[in-house]
Design a protein around this motif. Structure first.
Motif, PDB file in Angstrom:
ATOM      1  N   LEU A 135      54.694  44.467  35.261  1.00 12.68           N
ATOM      2  CA  LEU A 135      54.696  44.460  36.903  1.00 12.68           C
ATOM      3  C   LEU A 135      53.596  43.245  37.199  1.00 12.68           C
ATOM      4  N   ALA A 136      53.840  42.834  38.482  1.00 15.74           N
ATOM      5  CA  ALA A 136      52.597  42.078  39.116  1.00 15.74           C
ATOM      6  C   ALA A 136      52.126  43.037  40.019  1.00 15.74           C
ATOM      7  N   TYR A 137      50.852  42.851  39.776  1.00 12.04           N
ATOM      8  CA  TYR A 137      49.870  44.218  40.977  1.00 12.04           C
ATOM      9  C   TYR A 137      49.008  43.276  41.968  1.00 12.04           C
ATOM     10  N   THR A 138      49.127  44.029  43.048  1.00  8.92           N
ATOM     11  CA  THR A 138      48.160  43.467  43.971  1.00  8.92           C
ATOM     12  C   THR A 138      47.283  44.905  44.414  1.00  8.92           C
ATOM     13  N   ILE A 139      45.859  44.544  44.660  1.00  8.82           N
ATOM     14  CA  ILE A 139      45.306  45.592  45.055  1.00  8.82           C
ATOM     15  C   ILE A 139      44.460  45.252  46.439  1.00  8.82           C
ATOM     16  N   GLU A 140      44.415  46.101  47.135  1.00 14.33           N
ATOM     17  CA  GLU A 140      43.946  45.896  48.397  1.00 14.33           C
ATOM     18  C   GLU A 140      42.652  46.913  48.682  1.00 14.33           C
ATOM     19  N   ILE A 141      41.533  46.224  49.069  1.00 13.47           N
ATOM     20  CA  ILE A 141      40.333  47.233  49.243  1.00 13.47           C
ATOM     21  C   ILE A 141      39.959  46.872  50.682  1.00 13.47           C
ATOM     22  N   LEU A 147      33.317  48.123  46.353  1.00 11.83           N
ATOM     23  CA  LEU A 147      33.848  48.121  45.295  1.00 11.83           C
ATOM     24  C   LEU A 147      34.972  47.028  44.933  1.00 11.83           C
ATOM     25  N   ASN A 148      34.909  46.933  43.541  1.00 11.33           N
ATOM     26  CA  ASN A 148      35.629  45.498  43.046  1.00 11.33           C
ATOM     27  C   ASN A 148      36.804  46.226  42.094  1.00 11.33           C
ATOM     28  N   MET A 149      37.988  45.771  42.492  1.00 13.68           N
ATOM     29  CA  MET A 149      39.041  46.285  41.301  1.00 13.68           C
ATOM     30  C   MET A 149      39.873  45.382  41.195  1.00 13.68           C
TER      31      MET A 149
END
Length: 185
Positions: A135-141, A147-149
């Protein structure tokens, strides 16, 4: 008399593939008379293209993401300069896509220090896709100063940056655009 060109299926004439896969069907082409010949493909769908990098071994490359699920027939035709031709058909089936889903929920996290190092979460523990697709992942913070993810090499890497509060939403998307999301604090 002029003899028609010859086509041999080197890797079979039919294939099933998942929407995220690309598969090649290799053929051997020759003209018994040694005449120049052209190679053409009627693809059957947008998924099939002709690769003639090695002229006497053309490949029908089928990319599942480029067409809807279903069964299609491609026709490879080899024609010599005098008009004699031979055709071979290849049947390919693009299987139905299975949507990704959340396998395990992220738990809300509390840290007592801003220097906790990097915490690693295996992505396969949290998201699944029954097609076996990466899968392709997107991360919204909500507050990147806290925090960094990131996602790399099959893992989510979480690093605390500063004191504070933030919301994190992680979304896994497959090649067909189907997705699953989850959020934590």
């Amino acid at each position: 008399p002029n003899t028609a060109p010859v086509i041999n299926a080197l890797s079979g004439n039919s294939v099933e593939l998942k929407p995220h896969e690309t598969i090649g069907l290799e053929y051997g082409c020759s003209d018994p008379d040694g005449h120049f010949y052209t190679i053409e493909l009627e693809p059957g769908s947008e998924a099939a293209v002709l690769d003639t990098l090695v002229r006497d071994k053309p490949i029908i490359r089928i990319t599942g993401a480029n067409a809807a699920s279903g069964t299609y027939t491609a026709r490879l035709t080899v024609t010599d300069i005098y008009g004699a031709s031979t055709s071979a058909e290849a049947e390919y089936t693009i299987l139905e896509n299975h949507e990704p889903y959340v396998a395990k929920n992220f738990e809300n996290l509390v840290f007592s220090s801003r220097n906790n190092g990097t915490i690693v979460f295996p992505a396969s523990d949290y998201f699944k896709d029954d097609d076996g697709e990466q899968l392709a992942y997107t991360i919204e913070i909500s507050d990147p100063s806290v925090l960094n993810m990131t996602y790399a090499k099959g893992n989510f890497n979480l690093t605390t940056m500063n004191y504070g509060y933030c919301d994190v939403t992680v979304t896994g998307t497959d090649v067909r655009g189907a997705s699953a999301s989850q959020a934590f604090k």
